[in-house]
Write a protein that holds these residues in place. Structure first.
Motif, short mmCIF file in Angstrom:
data_model
loop_
_atom_site.label_atom_id
_atom_site.label_comp_id
_atom_site.label_asym_id
_atom_site.label_seq_id
_atom_site.Cartn_x
_atom_site.Cartn_y
_atom_site.Cartn_z
N ALA B 149 13.55 -15.64 38.52
CA ALA B 149 14.17 -14.50 38.66
C ALA B 149 14.74 -13.55 37.74
O ALA B 149 15.35 -14.05 37.17
N VAL B 150 15.14 -12.36 37.87
CA VAL B 150 15.11 -11.00 37.71
C VAL B 150 16.63 -10.82 38.88
O VAL B 150 17.16 -9.80 37.98
N ILE B 151 16.98 -11.48 39.21
CA ILE B 151 18.20 -11.18 40.69
C ILE B 151 19.03 -12.29 41.52
O ILE B 151 18.24 -12.66 41.98
N GLY B 152 20.09 -12.03 41.49
CA GLY B 152 20.73 -13.44 42.25
C GLY B 152 20.84 -14.50 41.66
O GLY B 152 20.88 -15.52 42.31
N GLY B 153 20.88 -14.68 40.41
CA GLY B 153 20.72 -15.83 39.77
C GLY B 153 21.95 -15.84 39.05
O GLY B 153 22.33 -15.17 39.45
N ASN B 154 21.69 -17.22 38.15
CA ASN B 154 23.57 -16.95 37.35
C ASN B 154 22.86 -18.12 36.11
O ASN B 154 21.93 -18.41 36.24
N GLU B 155 24.62 -18.09 35.71
CA GLU B 155 24.26 -19.42 34.81
C GLU B 155 23.70 -20.79 34.52
O GLU B 155 23.34 -21.39 33.69
N ALA B 288 19.71 -3.06 41.44
CA ALA B 288 20.77 -2.62 40.82
C ALA B 288 21.42 -3.82 40.49
O ALA B 288 21.87 -2.99 39.07
N ASP B 289 21.25 -4.99 40.72
CA ASP B 289 22.52 -5.29 40.43
C ASP B 289 21.67 -6.84 39.34
O ASP B 289 21.40 -7.91 38.85
N ALA B 290 20.36 -6.50 39.00
CA ALA B 290 19.23 -7.35 38.56
C ALA B 290 19.39 -7.78 37.19
O ALA B 290 20.47 -6.61 36.21
N LYS B 291 19.81 -8.68 36.90
CA LYS B 291 20.61 -9.49 35.48
C LYS B 291 18.80 -9.96 34.49
O LYS B 291 18.39 -11.54 33.85
N THR B 293 15.92 -10.68 32.29
CA THR B 293 15.45 -11.67 30.49
C THR B 293 14.82 -10.84 30.15
O THR B 293 14.11 -9.78 30.75
N PRO B 294 15.09 -11.31 28.72
CA PRO B 294 14.06 -10.85 28.14
C PRO B 294 12.07 -10.46 27.77
O PRO B 294 11.54 -9.54 27.97
N GLU B 295 12.08 -11.66 28.51
CA GLU B 295 10.69 -12.27 28.90
C GLU B 295 10.23 -11.60 30.17
O GLU B 295 9.21 -11.02 30.41
N ASN B 296 11.33 -11.40 31.39
CA ASN B 296 10.84 -11.33 32.69
C ASN B 296 11.61 -9.52 33.21
O ASN B 296 11.11 -9.56 34.49
N ALA B 297 11.94 -9.24 32.57
CA ALA B 297 12.40 -7.33 32.59
C ALA B 297 11.45 -6.77 32.68
O ALA B 297 11.65 -5.58 33.78
N PHE B 298 9.96 -7.27 32.75
CA PHE B 298 8.40 -6.43 33.32
C PHE B 298 8.50 -5.96 34.61
O PHE B 298 8.13 -5.57 35.14
N LYS B 299 8.94 -7.26 35.49
CA LYS B 299 8.89 -7.84 36.06
C LYS B 299 10.06 -6.43 37.30
O LYS B 299 9.53 -6.20 38.88
N LEU B 300 11.27 -5.94 36.53
CA LEU B 300 11.47 -4.70 37.82
C LEU B 300 10.69 -3.91 37.50
O LEU B 300 10.37 -2.80 38.67
N LYS B 301 9.78 -2.70 36.25
CA LYS B 301 8.91 -1.61 36.48
C LYS B 301 7.89 -2.82 37.67
O LYS B 301 7.53 -1.50 38.58
N LEU B 302 7.01 -4.22 37.51
CA LEU B 302 5.91 -4.27 38.28
C LEU B 302 6.43 -4.02 39.90
O LEU B 302 5.67 -3.68 40.40
N ALA B 303 7.86 -4.35 39.76
CA ALA B 303 7.97 -4.05 41.38
C ALA B 303 7.79 -2.92 41.36
O ALA B 303 7.70 -2.61 43.29
N GLU B 304 8.49 -2.11 40.98
CA GLU B 304 8.40 -0.61 41.35
C GLU B 304 6.71 -0.06 42.16
O GLU B 304 6.76 0.14 42.11
N ARG B 305 5.89 -0.57 40.62
CA ARG B 305 4.67 0.27 40.66
C ARG B 305 3.61 -0.95 42.22
O ARG B 305 3.07 -0.13 42.33
#
Lengths: 192, 316
Positions: B149-155, B288-291, B293-305
């Protein structure tokens, strides 16, 4: 059927078990046209029932988790992963395994086409591929769309793309895929 | 696999009562996910209540002009249903993008909603996982988390809901109908059905113990191009890295939900007004509130595309 006990198949018991003792239950299946009465540990998958109890070893256990398709059987007219279902869930079901599709002296057309087109190498996935292949052509004939069907409201056609997408639940580590597509295409054409 | 007793109840209420009354009991429908997890002893029910004989397997029109889908309608049948293909194409497309033909023949509408995450740490019983073993920690946080997950998750948990169908259900504003052990019926909007991990990541949904899904209803159809676009590591039979379920008009206006990004299908209705402005305007708000990880940050750009591709498809 009323109440928890009455609803259970004979022997399956009521209430949760607290030990690791096996729980036995009776189930009757029709396998390749023959009625088979079994008493099985409730944990027995349909695949293990066929292989270990009915000695129908054509269906193969590959991953045992529904990922490889080697266990594919046709149950009440539909292909399923026999490893991911319990035998006791199939009371009264009609089950076709590779042994029921054809035998060496009277091959099913799909079996003959696999031989002709070299649709296998080691052969381990082949019974699942053939059961799946037979069912895929029926699914297309029945008008069931797939991920690659361009128009959801039109009848799907037998194309290479359709066959490849629909066969994605059957893995072949020898890589006989293109020959499997040829075999299926030939059988589809012969029946058209 | 742990041994278990087994029963076939004769009504939904009886099934719900049986699961509520029996310790460590579970419903089994298609069983394709539950048995997989039982073999690995991630799920260890001691009693199975087989609901396959309860009917609940028809798709019928509702008085409101929508559809009522029985809990036990198989994924293949739902995807192939003429009304679904005609009026709810996003749902057919999402179902057909998921799993394999063999699994879709078995898997049910209700079971699909209840499938567990495919987080690799949930599946590996040697690893810490708060979802599998509450309080044990989350090995995914510093582990291989590219798919998570890139958003809505926690520790405590960064697992994703792995399904496709629920993402389409979310954009369609589906409602989940249930019955509980006392025979009481309840209607749960899909937005409130799945949970975020919060302080109880072991709970995927807001169902109560013994509560049985009987149907999923869809409101009357929404006009527009119905699109389900799924991006994954293989062309077929793989989970989404990102998916977009959208119903879009030619000018881009409409509705959109995202899959593969959170513990539940992710939709921010307030961002949808900006759909005609393009994908970036929308995903900037949705995530907007996405957090990541370095490994899955690509998902944000992928979601936009992926949304951009869906908008292009709708405008074409």
């Amino acid at each position: 059927m009323v109440g928890a006990t009455a609803g259970a198949p004979e022997g399956a018991g009521a209430g949760a078990v607290r030990t690791d003792d096996p729980v036995l239950a009776k189930v009757t299946l029709t396998v390749n046209g023959q009625r088979r009465d079994l008493e099985l540990d409730t944990r027995t998958s349909l695949l293990d029932a066929a292989r270990e109890h009915l000695h129908l070893t054509g269906s193969k256990k590959g991953c045992d988790h529904g990922q490889c398709g080697a266990c594919t059987m046709i149950v009440d007219g539909r292909r399923i992963n026999a490893c991911l279902t319990l035998a006791v869930m199939h009371q009264g079901a009609e089950i076709t395994t590779i042994e029921g599709l054809g035998q060496p002296d009277h091959l099913h057309p799909m079996q003959a086409a696999f031989v002709k087109h070299d649709g296998y190498q080691c052969g381990y996935c082949t019974p699942g591929q053939i059961c799946s292949g037979v069912a895929v052509l029926e699914e297309i004939k029945a008008g069931i769309p797939s991920h690659v069907t361009a128009d959801l409201e039109a009848a799907p056609r037998v194309t290479e793309a359709e066959i490849r997408e629909r066969m994605s639940g059957n893995i072949c580590r020898c890589g006989a895929y293109s020959n499997i597509v040829e075999a299926m295409t030939e059988v589809a054409g012969a029946r058209a | 696999m742990k041994s278990f007793t087994y029963e076939r109840p004769s009504s939904p209420a009886e099934a719900a009562a049986a699961v509520a009354a029996t310790p460590d009991a579970k419903f089994i429908a298609g069983g394709t996910n539950l048995l997989d997890l039982m073999k690995l002893q991630i799920e260890t029910p001691r009693h199975l209540v087989d609901v396959n004989g309860l009917g609940l397997d028809t798709v019928e029109p509702t008085e409101a002009g929508g559809l009522r889908i029985g809990a036990l309608v198989r994924n293949t049948d739902l995807a192939a249903h003429p009304r679904v293909r005609k009026d709810y194409g996003v749902l057919s497309r999402a179902l057909l993008a998921g799993a394999s033909g063999q699994l879709r023949n078995k898997a049910t509408t209700a079971g699909n909603l209840l499938q567990r995450t495919r987080c690799p740490y949930f599946y590996d019983t040697a690893q810490a996982c708060n979802k599998r073993q509450p309080g044990s920690g989350c090995a995914a946080l510093d582990g291989v988390n590219r798919s998570l997950a890139v958003i809505g998750g926690n520790e405590a948990c960064i697992a994703t809901h792995p399904g496709d169908m629920a993402v389409a259900m979310r954009v369609l504003d589906a409602v989940v109908e249930t019955i509980d052990a006392d025979g009481a019926a309840r209607r749960i909007p899909i937005a409130e059905f799945h949970r975020l991990p919060g302080d109880a990541p072991q709970r995927d949904t807001n169902l109560k113990p013994g509560e049985l899904i009987t149907a999923v209803t869809l409101p009357k159809p929404v006009a527009g191009t119905h699109i389900y676009r799924k991006v994954r590591d293989r062309a077929s039979y793989a989970y989404a890295l990102v998916s977009v379920a959208a119903i879009l008009a030619k000018d881009g206006s409409g509705h959109v939900a995202f899959g593969g990004v959170a513990h539940k299908p992710w939709r921010v209705e307030a961002a949808e007004a900006d759909l005609p402005k393009g994908a970036k305007a929308v995903t900037a708000q949705v995530f907007a509130d996405a957090k990541p990880t370095p490994e899955n940050a690509f998902k944000l750009k992928l979601a936009e595309r992926t949304l951009s591709a869906a908008l292009n498809q709708a405008r074409a």
